[in-house]
Structures are given as C-alpha cells and as structure tokens.
Write a protein that holds these residues in place. Structure first.
Motif, PDB file in Angstrom:
ATOM      1  N   GLU A   1       9.939   7.830 -21.015  1.00 53.75           N
ATOM      2  CA  GLU A   1      10.901   8.093 -22.078  1.00 53.75           C
ATOM      3  C   GLU A   1      10.401   9.205 -22.985  1.00 53.75           C
ATOM      4  O   GLU A   1      11.173  10.074 -23.398  1.00 53.75           O
ATOM      5  CB  GLU A   1      11.180   6.826 -22.878  1.00 53.75           C
ATOM      6  CG  GLU A   1      12.294   7.003 -23.885  1.00 53.75           C
ATOM      7  CD  GLU A   1      12.700   5.713 -24.553  1.00 53.75           C
ATOM      8  OE1 GLU A   1      13.673   5.739 -25.308  1.00 53.75           O
ATOM      9  OE2 GLU A   1      12.049   4.677 -24.325  1.00 53.75           O
TER      10      GLU A   1
ATOM     11  N   ASP B   1      16.547  13.252 -24.315  1.00 57.44           N
ATOM     12  CA  ASP B   1      17.497  12.136 -24.426  1.00 57.44           C
ATOM     13  C   ASP B   1      18.506  12.156 -23.278  1.00 57.44           C
ATOM     14  O   ASP B   1      18.824  11.114 -22.712  1.00 57.44           O
ATOM     15  CB  ASP B   1      18.227  12.175 -25.764  1.00 57.44           C
ATOM     16  CG  ASP B   1      17.322  11.847 -26.937  1.00 57.44           C
ATOM     17  OD1 ASP B   1      16.258  11.226 -26.719  1.00 57.44           O
ATOM     18  OD2 ASP B   1      17.671  12.218 -28.074  1.00 57.44           O
TER      19      ASP B   1
ATOM     20  N   TRP C   1      16.754  11.085 -20.036  1.00 56.05           N
ATOM     21  CA  TRP C   1      16.476   9.646 -20.058  1.00 56.05           C
ATOM     22  C   TRP C   1      17.744   8.856 -19.757  1.00 56.05           C
ATOM     23  O   TRP C   1      17.736   7.897 -18.990  1.00 56.05           O
ATOM     24  CB  TRP C   1      15.872   9.247 -21.400  1.00 56.05           C
ATOM     25  CG  TRP C   1      15.554   7.797 -21.505  1.00 56.05           C
ATOM     26  CD1 TRP C   1      16.158   6.880 -22.314  1.00 56.05           C
ATOM     27  CD2 TRP C   1      14.550   7.065 -20.775  1.00 56.05           C
ATOM     28  NE1 TRP C   1      15.598   5.635 -22.132  1.00 56.05           N
ATOM     29  CE2 TRP C   1      14.615   5.720 -21.196  1.00 56.05           C
ATOM     30  CE3 TRP C   1      13.613   7.420 -19.815  1.00 56.05           C
ATOM     31  CZ2 TRP C   1      13.778   4.736 -20.680  1.00 56.05           C
ATOM     32  CZ3 TRP C   1      12.776   6.435 -19.303  1.00 56.05           C
ATOM     33  CH2 TRP C   1      12.865   5.109 -19.742  1.00 56.05           C
TER      34      TRP C   1
ATOM     35  N   TYR D   1      18.611   9.171 -16.096  1.00 55.81           N
ATOM     36  CA  TYR D   1      17.670   8.377 -15.305  1.00 55.81           C
ATOM     37  C   TYR D   1      17.973   6.884 -15.432  1.00 55.81           C
ATOM     38  O   TYR D   1      18.012   6.165 -14.432  1.00 55.81           O
ATOM     39  CB  TYR D   1      16.238   8.684 -15.747  1.00 55.81           C
ATOM     40  CG  TYR D   1      15.217   7.775 -15.145  1.00 55.81           C
ATOM     41  CD1 TYR D   1      14.938   7.803 -13.786  1.00 55.81           C
ATOM     42  CD2 TYR D   1      14.526   6.857 -15.936  1.00 55.81           C
ATOM     43  CE1 TYR D   1      14.007   6.953 -13.223  1.00 55.81           C
ATOM     44  CE2 TYR D   1      13.585   6.014 -15.390  1.00 55.81           C
ATOM     45  CZ  TYR D   1      13.330   6.055 -14.027  1.00 55.81           C
ATOM     46  OH  TYR D   1      12.411   5.200 -13.490  1.00 55.81           O
ATOM     47  N   GLN D   2      18.222   6.420 -16.641  1.00 51.81           N
ATOM     48  CA  GLN D   2      18.493   4.998 -16.862  1.00 51.81           C
ATOM     49  C   GLN D   2      19.778   4.535 -16.182  1.00 51.81           C
ATOM     50  O   GLN D   2      19.883   3.385 -15.791  1.00 51.81           O
ATOM     51  CB  GLN D   2      18.569   4.701 -18.369  1.00 51.81           C
ATOM     52  CG  GLN D   2      17.232   4.719 -19.049  1.00 51.81           C
ATOM     53  CD  GLN D   2      16.354   3.590 -18.518  1.00 51.81           C
ATOM     54  OE1 GLN D   2      16.706   2.434 -18.548  1.00 51.81           O
ATOM     55  NE2 GLN D   2      15.185   3.960 -18.021  1.00 51.81           N
TER      56      GLN D   2
END
Length: 64
Positions: free
Chosen positions: A25, A30, A33, A36-37
C-alpha cells in the motif's frame, strides 16, 4: 505486460509472499492500490521493475 516464460499470477503470488500488504500500500499510488485491491490490475501491472526490486531488497534486509 506479460514477460515471456513467466506467468504474471505466479509473479504476483511470489511478491505477495515476501511483501506484506502495508508495504504494498505504501509503494502504490491510491489509484494503483484501488486497482490492485479490486483485481483490476496485478502487481506486475502497477509496479515497475525498480519498485519490485526495491520492495524485495527492503524485505530481504529486514529478514537478515
């Protein structure tokens, strides 16, 4: 971008095994992330070669 001879999923699994979520992270923007999440992007898609090496080097130094 796939690397000939390497499965991106295998590379992601290897990175995830040695780098914890907090380190990832911190290394990602942002937007990266979030992608990816939500499985919109793999780590090999959002990290460049230098960043991957830095994360792995940082992790190996903390283990020693």
């Amino acid at each position: 971008m796939p690397i000939p001879g390497y499965d991106p999923d295998d590379l992601d699994d290897a990175l995830e095994a040695v780098v914890d979520a907090d380190e990832l992270e911190d290394a990602l923007t942002d937007d990266q992330w979030e992608a990816y999440q939500h499985d919109d992007a793999a780590l090999v898609d959002v990290l460049d070669e230098a960043e991957i090496e830095r994360l792995l080097d940082q992790r190996s130094e903390s283990i020693e």
